[in-house]
Design a protein around this motif. Structure first.
Motif: not given
Length: 467
Positions: A8-27
Motif C-alpha cells: 500500500d501507499n505509505k506516508m513518511y513524516v521526516l524529522d529535521t535530522n534526516v534532512l540534515l543528514h541527506d538534504p535531498l532525502a524527501f526525494l
C-alpha cells in the motif's frame, strides 16, 4: 486503525535530522507521500545561518524544498505537491508521491500526550495525528534520533524507522575486508589455468566461476600460508590474478618497516603501488594503519621520488569545523590533532643518534604538510600523497570534497577505526569511511585492507576484549 500492507501507499513524516543528514532525502521515497511538519522548517531556519557543515546542509535542504514548492499555493502545499521524478517504467514516467507541508502547531498536545514545548514532541504529535487521520495508510516517522524513535512508539505511533536509503550495507560485519580467504589449498580448486610472465610478475587466468563476486585489487589468500595474490582484472569468463606469495609480501620494506603478517603485507603492497590511487586501511587501534601509511609515503617520496610531498589531514572537533582562534599558523593549530603522525615519525627514527633532529629533517625533506579539512575545498592537489587519518569521523559529503581535490598523480590513503566514532551524527553504518569502502570497491584504482587480523600488543588486545 486499519492495517496497511507493505504494497500500500505509505506516508513518511521526516524529522529535521534526516534532512540534515541527506538534504535531498524527501526525494528518496519513490511513489509514497512525504510530510514535512512546520516545526522541521523552523529548525532548518535556525540552523541555516551558521558556519558549520550542518548549516550548509540546512541551506541545501531549504533550497531543494523551495524548488518543489515555489509555484504552489498555500492550499496546494497543505494538500500535496507532486514530487519530481526522472525514473521511467515501460517508457512512461513512474508513479510518484506528493510533498505535503503540515502546520503541526495547530494540533493539540493531547493527540500524543507529549508536552508541546519541545520540537521533537511536536513532530511526533504530527505523525500521530497523520496516523489517526489516514487510517488506511501506513504512516511512518523517519528519524535518526534513537531516543525520539522510542518516544514515538511510546506515544502510540505504530511505525518508526531510521533513514537507511544511503546505507549501502545493513550490518557492519558485511563491510568488505578487501581480501578473501580460501579454505584449504587455493590451487587444488583451480585445476588447469593459463599463466603468463610479465617481467618479474606472474599472472594467472582462473575461471570466473571460482570467484563470482570478485572486484579489482581484492587480495586472495588460503590456509597454506604460502599462496597470496591480487586480482588485476576480470571478464565474464576469467579472472586475472597477480601471483604475490606470502613470502614476497612479508619481505617488502618501506622506510625500514617490514610487515609482521600477511594482512600488513597486503596493505604495504597496495600502499607502494602508484597505480592504486586510493587505499583504505581499516582496523582497530594499534594495528599499524598510520605507521604503514606514513612509512610508505616517505619511501615513495624520498627514496623512489614518485611523489613530491605528503599532506596529512584529519577531522577536527565540531565535525571538521573550527581549528581555533588562538595565534599560530594552520600547521601549529593542527599539530595537537595530528600527534599520531609525529609520534609515528619518532618511532621510525627512534634509533637515530638524534631522533628529534631526524624527525624535523625528514618533515622538511619529504615536505610533510599538516592541513585542516576546512581548507581543502577549492584546492587541486597534484602529485602528492594525502593521508586522511581518523576518516571514520567524516561524512560521505566531506570525504567527497577531499577525494575530488586529488588531481593527477595524487595518492589518497584513508585510515580509520569504525569502532571509535566520536561524531554525534555518525554511526558505523553511516560513516563516510564505510561509504567509500563500499562505493570504491569496484573502482580499479582503489584497494581496501581490513587489518583486524593483525596481532597487536598484549595490552591493547586484552583491553579490546575485556573492557
Amino acid at each position: 486503525m486499519g492495517k496497511a500492507n507493505d504494497n500500500d501507499n505509505k506516508m513518511y513524516v521526516l524529522d529535521t535530522n534526516v534532512l540534515l543528514h541527506d538534504p535531498l532525502a524527501f526525494l528518496s521515497f519513490q511513489e509514497h507521500d512525504v510530510v514535512i511538519p512546520m516545526t522541521v522548517l523552523e529548525e532548518l531556519d535556525h540552523i541555516k545561518d551558521g558556519k558549520r557543515d550542518v548549516s550548509r546542509d540546512a541551506r541545501v535542504a531549504i533550497r531543494a524544498l523551495d524548488e518543489v514548492l515555489k509555484d504552489a499555493s498555500p492550499e496546494q502545499m497543505l494538500e500535496g505537491v507532486r514530487l519530481p521524478s526522472h525514473k521511467r517504467v515501460d517508457g512512461k514516467p513512474s508513479k510518484v508521491g506528493q510533498l505535503i507541508v503540515v502546520n503541526d502547531h495547530l494540533y493539540p498536545d493531547s493527540i500524543s500526550g507529549l508536552p508541546g514545548n519541545e520540537n521533537d514532541h511536536r513532530i511526533i504529535n504530527c505523525a500521530v495525528r497523520m496516523q489517526k487521520q489516514h487510517t488506511s495508510t501506513k504512516v511512518v516517522l523517519v528519524t535518526k534520533d534513537i531516543n525520539m524513535r522510542l518516544k514515538a512508539k511510546g506515544a502510540g505511533l505504530s511505525y518508526v524507522e531510521d533513514y537507511r536509503t544511503d546505507q549501502l550495507i545493513d550490518d557492519i560485519k558485511l563491510l568488505s575486508t578487501g581480501f578473501k580467504r580460501f579454505q584449504g589449498d587455493f590451487w587444488a580448486s583451480v585445476g588447469d589455468c593459463q599463466t603468463e610472465q610479465n617481467g618479474r610478475d606472474t599472472y594467472h587466468h582462473v575461471p570466473k566461476s571460482l570467484l563470482p563476486d570478485v572486484f579489482c585489487n581484492e587480495y586472495l589468500v588460503d590456509d597454506t600460508e604460502h599462496f597470496a595474490a591480487r586480482v588485476t582484472g576480470y571478464d565474464e569468463e576469467h579472472i586475472t590474478i597477480k601471483d604475490l606469495g606470502v613470502e614476497r609480501l612479508l619481505h617488502q620494506m618501506a622506510w625500514g618497516v617490514k610487515p609482521k603478517n600477511v594482512y600488513q603485507g597486503m596493505a604495504l603492497d597496495a600502499l607502494l603501488d602508484p597505480n592504486i590511487e586510493l587505499v583504505v586501511l581499516t582496523g582497530p587501534a594499534g594495528c599499524g594503519k598510520t605507521l604503514l601509511a606514513l612509512a610508505s609515503a616517505l619511501e615513495m617520496i624520498i627514496e623512489k621520488r614518485i611523489y613530491d610531498k605528503v599532506i596529512v589531514t584529519r577531522n577536527t572537533p565540531e565535525i571538521a569545523e573550527s581549528i581555533g582562534f588562538l595565534p599560530g599558523t594552520e600547521e601549529e593549530k593542527m599539530a595537537p590533532w595530528l600527534a599520531a603522525i609525529t609520534d609515528t615519525l619518532e618511532v621510525l627514527h627512534k634509533n637515530d643518534e638524534s631522533p628529534a633532529t631526524s624527525r624535523n629533517y625528514i618533515m622538511e625533506k619529504a615536505n610533510i604538510q599538516f592541513k585542516s579539512v576546512n581548507f581543502m575545498r577549492g584546492r587541486s592537489i597534484q602529485n602528492a600523497v594525502v593521508i586522511l587519518d581518523e576518516s571514520q569521523n567524516l561524512t560521505a559529503s566531506q570525504l567527497k570534497t577531499i577525494i575530488t581535490r586529488c588531481g593527477e598523480g595524487t595518492k589518497l590513503i584513508c585510515t580509520g577505526n569504525l569502532a571509535q566514532i566520536d561524531s554525534n551524527y555518525l554511526t558505523p553504518l553511516t560513516s563516510g569511511l564505510t561509504y567509500i569502502v563500499e562505493r570504491f570497491k569496484d573502482f580499479e584504482g582503489s584497494a581496501t585492507i581490513n587489518l583486524n587480523g593483525v596481532v597487536r600488543s598484549r595490552l591493547a588486545s586484552f583491553a579490546e576484549e575485556n573492557l
